[in-house]
Design an enzyme around this catalytic site. Structure first.
Site, PDB file in Angstrom:
ATOM      1  N   HIS B 177      25.443 -40.478 -42.356  1.00 13.50           N
ATOM      2  CA  HIS B 177      25.599 -41.907 -42.031  1.00 13.50           C
ATOM      3  C   HIS B 177      24.572 -42.322 -40.973  1.00 13.50           C
ATOM      4  O   HIS B 177      23.858 -43.317 -41.136  1.00 13.50           O
ATOM      5  CB  HIS B 177      27.031 -42.132 -41.537  1.00 13.50           C
ATOM      6  CG  HIS B 177      27.340 -43.521 -41.079  1.00 13.50           C
ATOM      7  ND1 HIS B 177      28.161 -44.388 -41.778  1.00 13.50           N
ATOM      8  CD2 HIS B 177      26.955 -44.205 -39.974  1.00 13.50           C
ATOM      9  CE1 HIS B 177      28.247 -45.535 -41.128  1.00 13.50           C
ATOM     10  NE2 HIS B 177      27.533 -45.451 -40.015  1.00 13.50           N
ATOM     11  N   GLU B 178      24.494 -41.551 -39.898  1.00 14.76           N
ATOM     12  CA  GLU B 178      23.585 -41.929 -38.796  1.00 14.76           C
ATOM     13  C   GLU B 178      22.119 -41.863 -39.244  1.00 14.76           C
ATOM     14  O   GLU B 178      21.327 -42.752 -38.934  1.00 14.76           O
ATOM     15  CB  GLU B 178      23.809 -41.025 -37.583  1.00 14.76           C
ATOM     16  CG  GLU B 178      25.190 -41.130 -36.942  1.00 14.76           C
ATOM     17  CD  GLU B 178      25.629 -42.553 -36.680  1.00 14.76           C
ATOM     18  OE1 GLU B 178      24.773 -43.409 -36.400  1.00 14.76           O
ATOM     19  OE2 GLU B 178      26.830 -42.830 -36.785  1.00 14.76           O
ATOM     20  N   HIS B 181      21.088 -44.869 -41.200  1.00 10.29           N
ATOM     21  CA  HIS B 181      20.728 -46.050 -40.385  1.00 10.29           C
ATOM     22  C   HIS B 181      19.221 -46.038 -40.116  1.00 10.29           C
ATOM     23  O   HIS B 181      18.580 -47.089 -40.061  1.00 10.29           O
ATOM     24  CB  HIS B 181      21.485 -46.055 -39.055  1.00 10.29           C
ATOM     25  CG  HIS B 181      22.880 -46.593 -39.155  1.00 10.29           C
ATOM     26  ND1 HIS B 181      23.178 -47.801 -39.750  1.00 10.29           N
ATOM     27  CD2 HIS B 181      24.071 -46.096 -38.716  1.00 10.29           C
ATOM     28  CE1 HIS B 181      24.488 -48.019 -39.687  1.00 10.29           C
ATOM     29  NE2 HIS B 181      25.048 -46.996 -39.071  1.00 10.29           N
ATOM     30  N   TYR B 192      21.821 -56.236 -38.148  1.00 12.70           N
ATOM     31  CA  TYR B 192      23.118 -55.607 -37.878  1.00 12.70           C
ATOM     32  C   TYR B 192      24.170 -56.656 -37.484  1.00 12.70           C
ATOM     33  O   TYR B 192      24.724 -56.640 -36.385  1.00 12.70           O
ATOM     34  CB  TYR B 192      22.956 -54.562 -36.780  1.00 12.70           C
ATOM     35  CG  TYR B 192      24.022 -53.482 -36.816  1.00 12.70           C
ATOM     36  CD1 TYR B 192      24.160 -52.646 -37.912  1.00 12.70           C
ATOM     37  CD2 TYR B 192      24.895 -53.315 -35.759  1.00 12.70           C
ATOM     38  CE1 TYR B 192      25.127 -51.671 -37.948  1.00 12.70           C
ATOM     39  CE2 TYR B 192      25.868 -52.342 -35.781  1.00 12.70           C
ATOM     40  CZ  TYR B 192      25.977 -51.516 -36.879  1.00 12.70           C
ATOM     41  OH  TYR B 192      26.948 -50.541 -36.915  1.00 12.70           O
ATOM     42  N   GLU B 201      25.986 -50.892 -42.763  1.00 13.33           N
ATOM     43  CA  GLU B 201      27.049 -49.889 -42.625  1.00 13.33           C
ATOM     44  C   GLU B 201      27.393 -49.260 -43.982  1.00 13.33           C
ATOM     45  O   GLU B 201      27.623 -48.057 -44.083  1.00 13.33           O
ATOM     46  CB  GLU B 201      28.304 -50.543 -42.035  1.00 13.33           C
ATOM     47  CG  GLU B 201      28.289 -50.611 -40.521  1.00 13.33           C
ATOM     48  CD  GLU B 201      28.173 -49.216 -39.925  1.00 13.33           C
ATOM     49  OE1 GLU B 201      28.932 -48.329 -40.320  1.00 13.33           O
ATOM     50  OE2 GLU B 201      27.302 -49.016 -39.065  1.00 13.33           O
ATOM     51  N   ASP B 274      32.767 -56.742 -33.397  1.00  8.63           N
ATOM     52  CA  ASP B 274      32.086 -55.718 -34.183  1.00  8.63           C
ATOM     53  C   ASP B 274      30.913 -56.330 -34.965  1.00  8.63           C
ATOM     54  O   ASP B 274      30.737 -56.068 -36.146  1.00  8.63           O
ATOM     55  CB  ASP B 274      33.115 -55.054 -35.129  1.00  8.63           C
ATOM     56  CG  ASP B 274      32.537 -53.917 -35.955  1.00  8.63           C
ATOM     57  OD1 ASP B 274      31.602 -53.262 -35.467  1.00  8.63           O
ATOM     58  OD2 ASP B 274      33.028 -53.699 -37.082  1.00  8.63           O
ATOM     59  N   HIS B 279      31.841 -52.970 -39.540  1.00 16.41           N
ATOM     60  CA  HIS B 279      32.556 -51.756 -39.939  1.00 16.41           C
ATOM     61  C   HIS B 279      33.832 -52.085 -40.717  1.00 16.41           C
ATOM     62  O   HIS B 279      34.556 -51.180 -41.113  1.00 16.41           O
ATOM     63  CB  HIS B 279      32.933 -50.910 -38.722  1.00 16.41           C
ATOM     64  CG  HIS B 279      31.761 -50.319 -38.011  1.00 16.41           C
ATOM     65  ND1 HIS B 279      31.107 -50.978 -36.998  1.00 16.41           N
ATOM     66  CD2 HIS B 279      31.112 -49.141 -38.177  1.00 16.41           C
ATOM     67  CE1 HIS B 279      30.116 -50.222 -36.561  1.00 16.41           C
ATOM     68  NE2 HIS B 279      30.090 -49.106 -37.260  1.00 16.41           N
TER      69      HIS B 279
END
Lengths: 106, 379
Positions: B177-178, B181, B192, B201, B274, B279
């Site tokens: 996931h990271e 990005h 974002y 996301e 958020d 998310h």
């Protein structure tokens, strides 16, 4: 500084789970309320801008909203995840811990 | 690129704030005024962030041999990145499990992108994969800082009975996931915030999940489609952070509350928190991808993953919304597998299952005004 209530909210993060708490400072143990006051004094919290620069959110980082109240006065600061100021880092860690304990009680 | 009327950038629209600032009570006026300035600041910040990738591009460290090179750093509970290098490419395993998880996870993520999609690292130019573990104290998070991955240890500073999160390297899909990005930063550059942020996301969850499936060679029916399985301690009633199979059902816990993800456009969540629910609303495209992958069957990374990769690399732009992602993934499926192919039909059906019609116009999510007023304390 004179402080009666602190409202704290953390949003974002990989998990996207909101963490929020509303403290009456007089309900906290003396050592913690003293530490909180010292950190707010060291930061000169009332003079901080509403949004701290240099902390723009990056993917999955946290955003924090801190409101300090005393009587009718209040001041809100939005900050990102990695403030350079060590006092702000400490304040965020302390509020995170307190918020977690606060939630645990309910 | 398609152009739809509604960008759904409805978080705190100025006209609404200005109306409250004019007609609200004194307290509401003050809050609206405060928020108008925040909106302007955020807009400037978004514009700045959109050019982040270009700023970083020339300074990205490159793998020495032009291929896979990983360095894992230990921040030793501090905040100064990257920390001390503790394991480099080819080094034997460390005694520190977080170091090894970051090393292995970034390696498998590199392999998926390279072997399946022909991509040489995050920037497709052999960028070195740097990861820092043991970031700060009690830091229950992981993030991509524009140049590297950063992982906290969860709630290691709390008594065992109060801990909710384990270390963030524990689940390989978090690592995928990271890193994704980073890929998004170099390709679609999705802003974002709001729907582009939820797509940012979403892409990270898709390729995070595919890294996990690729590692275990799982078919679509063998995969659990859970994001962050194992991250919660046994104190939490939940299977993981998110589920692509059934968004909204990953956890339901007295301390953490309930998984807020929607699985359908009718349940789209309007919130200023958020970054506009990035998310939260990612649950909708996440579930669309799950449906597409299940209909195609086999290994999800092969066909469904390829369609999504091409969509991310070649189709999406920084302000793309869900409707555009649906239309463009449908277009990509047609180009890859043929117009009217079973794969393209699966893409159409997958999006339809979450309330998005290919070539249609997604209804404006309801509740924007209510969310704004609630945020301002006016309702």
């Amino acid at each position: 500084m004179d402080v009666e209530r602190i409202k704290f909210e953390r949003t974002g993060g990989f998990a996207g789970i909101r963490l929020a708490a509303d403290f009456d400072v007089s309900d906290l143990p003396d050592d913690l309320s003293q530490t909180l006051r010292e950190l707010l004094d060291a930061l000169d919290f009332p003079e901080l801008p509403a949004k701290l620069t240099g902390n723009e959110s990056v993917p999955d980082s946290f955003t924090y909203i801190i409101t300090v109240e005393a009587g009718k006065w209040h001041h809100t600061v939005i900050t990102g995840d990695a403030p350079e100021d060590k006092n702000m880092q400490e304040l965020l860690e302390l509020l995170n811990r307190l918020a977690r304990k606060k939630i645990k009680k309910h | 690129m398609h152009n739809h009327r509604h960008s759904l950038e409805c978080i705190l629209p100025e006209h609404m704030l200005e109306q409250i600032a004019t007609k609200g009570s004194d307290a509401q006026k003050q809050m609206a005024m405060d928020n108008i300035s925040v909106v302007y600041q955020l807009r400037a910040e978004r514009a700045m962030r959109a050019s982040l990738a270009d700023l970083f591009a020339p300074t990205m460290p490159r793998a020495a041999d032009g291929g896979k090179e990983r360095i894992i750093y230990d921040v030793k509970r501090g905040a100064s990145l990257p920390g001390t290098a503790v394991r480099r490419e080819g080094d034997p395993a460390s005694a520190d499990v977080a170091v090894n998880e970051a090393y292995d996870g970034s390696g498998i993520t590199y392999d998926l992108y390279k072997e399946v999609y022909g991509r040489n690292s995050i920037n497709n130019n052999a960028m070195r994969l740097d990861s820092s573990v043991h970031y700060r104290t009690g830091y229950d998070n992981a993030f991509w800082d524009g140049k590297q991955m950063v992982y906290g240890d969860g709630d290691e500073n709390l008594p065992a009975e109060d801990r909710l999160f384990n270390r963030f390297t524990i689940a390989i899909d978090i690592i995928g996931h990271e890193l994704t990005h980073g890929v998004t930063q170099f390709e679609a550059k999705l802003v974002y915030s709001q729907q582009p942020g939820a797509l940012n996301e979403h892409m990270s969850d898709v390729f995070g999940s595919l890294v996990k499936q690729y590692q275990s060679r799982q078919t679509t029916t063998e995969a659990d489609w859970i994001i962050g399985a194992g991250l919660f301690t046994p104190n939490v009633n939940g299977v993981g952070i998110r589920t692509m199979k059934a968004p909204g059902s990953a956890y339901d816990d007295p301390v953490l509350g309930k998984d807020p993800q929607p699985a359908h456009m009718k349940d789209y969540v309007n919130t200023p928190s958020d970054n506009g629910g990035v998310h939260i609303n990612s649950g909708i495209p996440n579930h669309a991808f799950y449906r597409v992958a299940m209909e195609i069957g086999g290994y999800a990374w092969e066909k469904a993953g390829m369609i999504w990769y091409v969509t991310l690399r070649d189709k999406l732009g920084e302000n793309s919304n869900f409707q555009q992602c649906a239309d463009l993934s449908h277009q990509a499926a047609g180009e890859l597998f043929g117009s009217g192919s079973l794969e393209q039909q699966a893409v159409k059906n997958g999006w339809s299952g979450v309330g998005i019609t290919i070539g249609g116009e997604t209804p404006e999510p309801k509740g924007c005004l209510e969310a704004t007023l609630r945020f301002l304390g006016a309702a």
